[in-house]
Design a protein around this motif. Sequence first.
Motif, PDB file in Angstrom:
ATOM      1  N   ARG A   1       0.845  -1.193   0.000  1.00 39.51           N
ATOM      2  CA  ARG A   1       0.000   0.000   0.000  1.00 39.51           C
ATOM      3  C   ARG A   1       0.880   1.242   0.000  1.00 39.51           C
ATOM      4  O   ARG A   1       1.986   1.236   0.528  1.00 39.51           O
ATOM      5  CB  ARG A   1      -0.925   0.001   1.222  1.00 39.51           C
ATOM      6  N   SER A   2       0.357   2.299  -0.585  1.00 43.62           N
ATOM      7  CA  SER A   2       1.147   3.523  -0.732  1.00 43.62           C
ATOM      8  C   SER A   2       1.604   4.082   0.605  1.00 43.62           C
ATOM      9  O   SER A   2       2.672   4.699   0.702  1.00 43.62           O
ATOM     10  CB  SER A   2       0.358   4.572  -1.516  1.00 43.62           C
ATOM     11  N   ARG A   3       0.836   3.875   1.667  1.00 51.54           N
ATOM     12  CA  ARG A   3       1.227   4.416   2.980  1.00 51.54           C
ATOM     13  C   ARG A   3       2.535   3.792   3.475  1.00 51.54           C
ATOM     14  O   ARG A   3       3.214   4.361   4.324  1.00 51.54           O
ATOM     15  CB  ARG A   3       0.104   4.178   3.994  1.00 51.54           C
ATOM     16  N   GLU A   4       2.901   2.607   2.927  1.00 51.86           N
ATOM     17  CA  GLU A   4       4.146   1.959   3.345  1.00 51.86           C
ATOM     18  C   GLU A   4       5.380   2.734   2.886  1.00 51.86           C
ATOM     19  O   GLU A   4       6.480   2.503   3.391  1.00 51.86           O
ATOM     20  CB  GLU A   4       4.192   0.527   2.797  1.00 51.86           C
ATOM     21  N   ARG A   5       5.214   3.628   1.934  1.00 50.96           N
ATOM     22  CA  ARG A   5       6.332   4.431   1.437  1.00 50.96           C
ATOM     23  C   ARG A   5       6.157   5.894   1.828  1.00 50.96           C
ATOM     24  O   ARG A   5       6.677   6.793   1.173  1.00 50.96           O
ATOM     25  CB  ARG A   5       6.435   4.297  -0.084  1.00 50.96           C
ATOM     26  N   ALA A   6       5.471   6.118   2.932  1.00 51.55           N
ATOM     27  CA  ALA A   6       5.148   7.475   3.365  1.00 51.55           C
ATOM     28  C   ALA A   6       6.395   8.321   3.577  1.00 51.55           C
ATOM     29  O   ALA A   6       6.459   9.477   3.149  1.00 51.55           O
ATOM     30  CB  ALA A   6       4.307   7.447   4.640  1.00 51.55           C
ATOM     31  N   GLU A   7       7.410   7.768   4.229  1.00 48.59           N
ATOM     32  CA  GLU A   7       8.604   8.554   4.528  1.00 48.59           C
ATOM     33  C   GLU A   7       9.347   8.956   3.254  1.00 48.59           C
ATOM     34  O   GLU A   7       9.778  10.102   3.102  1.00 48.59           O
ATOM     35  CB  GLU A   7       9.534   7.770   5.462  1.00 48.59           C
ATOM     36  N   THR A   8       9.483   8.010   2.345  1.00 48.45           N
ATOM     37  CA  THR A   8      10.147   8.304   1.067  1.00 48.45           C
ATOM     38  C   THR A   8       9.403   9.388   0.309  1.00 48.45           C
ATOM     39  O   THR A   8       9.997  10.323  -0.242  1.00 48.45           O
ATOM     40  CB  THR A   8      10.229   7.037   0.196  1.00 48.45           C
ATOM     41  N   LEU A   9       8.077   9.280   0.287  1.00 43.70           N
ATOM     42  CA  LEU A   9       7.267  10.240  -0.458  1.00 43.70           C
ATOM     43  C   LEU A   9       7.279  11.621   0.208  1.00 43.70           C
ATOM     44  O   LEU A   9       7.296  12.646  -0.476  1.00 43.70           O
ATOM     45  CB  LEU A   9       5.842   9.715  -0.591  1.00 43.70           C
ATOM     46  N   LYS A  10       7.290  11.642   1.521  1.00 47.83           N
ATOM     47  CA  LYS A  10       7.351  12.926   2.233  1.00 47.83           C
ATOM     48  C   LYS A  10       8.645  13.663   1.903  1.00 47.83           C
ATOM     49  O   LYS A  10       8.657  14.883   1.778  1.00 47.83           O
ATOM     50  CB  LYS A  10       7.231  12.693   3.746  1.00 47.83           C
ATOM     51  N   GLU A  11       9.721  12.906   1.780  1.00 52.45           N
ATOM     52  CA  GLU A  11      11.009  13.520   1.426  1.00 52.45           C
ATOM     53  C   GLU A  11      10.951  14.172   0.048  1.00 52.45           C
ATOM     54  O   GLU A  11      11.719  15.095  -0.249  1.00 52.45           O
ATOM     55  CB  GLU A  11      12.113  12.468   1.465  1.00 52.45           C
ATOM     56  N   LEU A  12      10.042  13.693  -0.791  1.00 52.36           N
ATOM     57  CA  LEU A  12       9.877  14.244  -2.136  1.00 52.36           C
ATOM     58  C   LEU A  12       8.822  15.346  -2.161  1.00 52.36           C
ATOM     59  O   LEU A  12       8.459  15.839  -3.224  1.00 52.36           O
ATOM     60  CB  LEU A  12       9.494  13.130  -3.109  1.00 52.36           C
ATOM     61  N   GLY A  13       8.323  15.709  -0.981  1.00 52.78           N
ATOM     62  CA  GLY A  13       7.357  16.800  -0.888  1.00 52.78           C
ATOM     63  C   GLY A  13       5.914  16.388  -1.085  1.00 52.78           C
ATOM     64  O   GLY A  13       5.044  17.231  -1.325  1.00 52.78           O
ATOM     65  N   ILE A  14       5.623  15.096  -0.958  1.00 49.28           N
ATOM     66  CA  ILE A  14       4.267  14.587  -1.175  1.00 49.28           C
ATOM     67  C   ILE A  14       3.593  14.332   0.168  1.00 49.28           C
ATOM     68  O   ILE A  14       4.147  13.662   1.037  1.00 49.28           O
ATOM     69  CB  ILE A  14       4.306  13.281  -1.994  1.00 49.28           C
ATOM     70  N   LYS A  15       2.400  14.864   0.323  1.00 53.12           N
ATOM     71  CA  LYS A  15       1.613  14.624   1.538  1.00 53.12           C
ATOM     72  C   LYS A  15       0.928  13.262   1.409  1.00 53.12           C
ATOM     73  O   LYS A  15       0.161  13.027   0.470  1.00 53.12           O
ATOM     74  CB  LYS A  15       0.556  15.714   1.715  1.00 53.12           C
TER      75      LYS A  15
END
Length: 224
Positions: free
Chosen positions: A49-63
């Motif tokens: 699920r996308s929430r499993e990559r939350a930290e990586t995505l946050k680093e890219l500026g994605i909420k």
Amino acid sequence: MINDKRIRIITGHYGSGKTEFSVNYAVKLASMGKKVALADLDVVNLYFRSRERAETLKELGIKVIGSSINTPAVDVPAISPEVATPLQDESYEAILDVGGDPAGARALGRYVEYFKEGNYDMFFVLNANRPETQSAVKAIEYIRKIEDVSRTKVTGIINNTHLLKSTTVEDVLKGQELALEVSNKINIPIKYISTLESVAENLPNNLEGEIFPIKLFMREEWML
């Protein structure tokens, strides 16, 4: 991508690759300088699920918006009330990663007030290698069921036919034939042809739909 509606709903059968596409789509938008929110509405599948990559995505500026219960050791189907934020706030490019079957799509129905004709896109991710969507008849039946329970309409098809890291050009072209058949039968365009970067560069340039190269964010390096 810039012509897609501000609210994008991504749906498709389990194993179709809808979450991988959702994550890659969010990353692409963020790289264009867009303010992006990715909401994980998958309350059916407990894996990838996308929430499993939350930290990586946050680093890219994605909420990233996931479960309302922020406890890693507990996994319950609880959708955060924050989902309404990017739907209401027009400064966001909103992506909704929806559960991969009609039951999962039911969660989308609670937000139907935000979906007006012309203000959203709902993309159906099609993988011709999945038994449940390997024929036009089955795929169309699946689309109609999702539309019925979610009270929204599919506006585009994504050919994401794959065999994970073993995907070939031939796999994608097989999926394209099915996507074209579905498209012609129900008059819904093929929006994207989603595949690995190494495969995308070898595809013919005359295919219907935009070729969308992706990375495998959702699979660890050791996974096949």
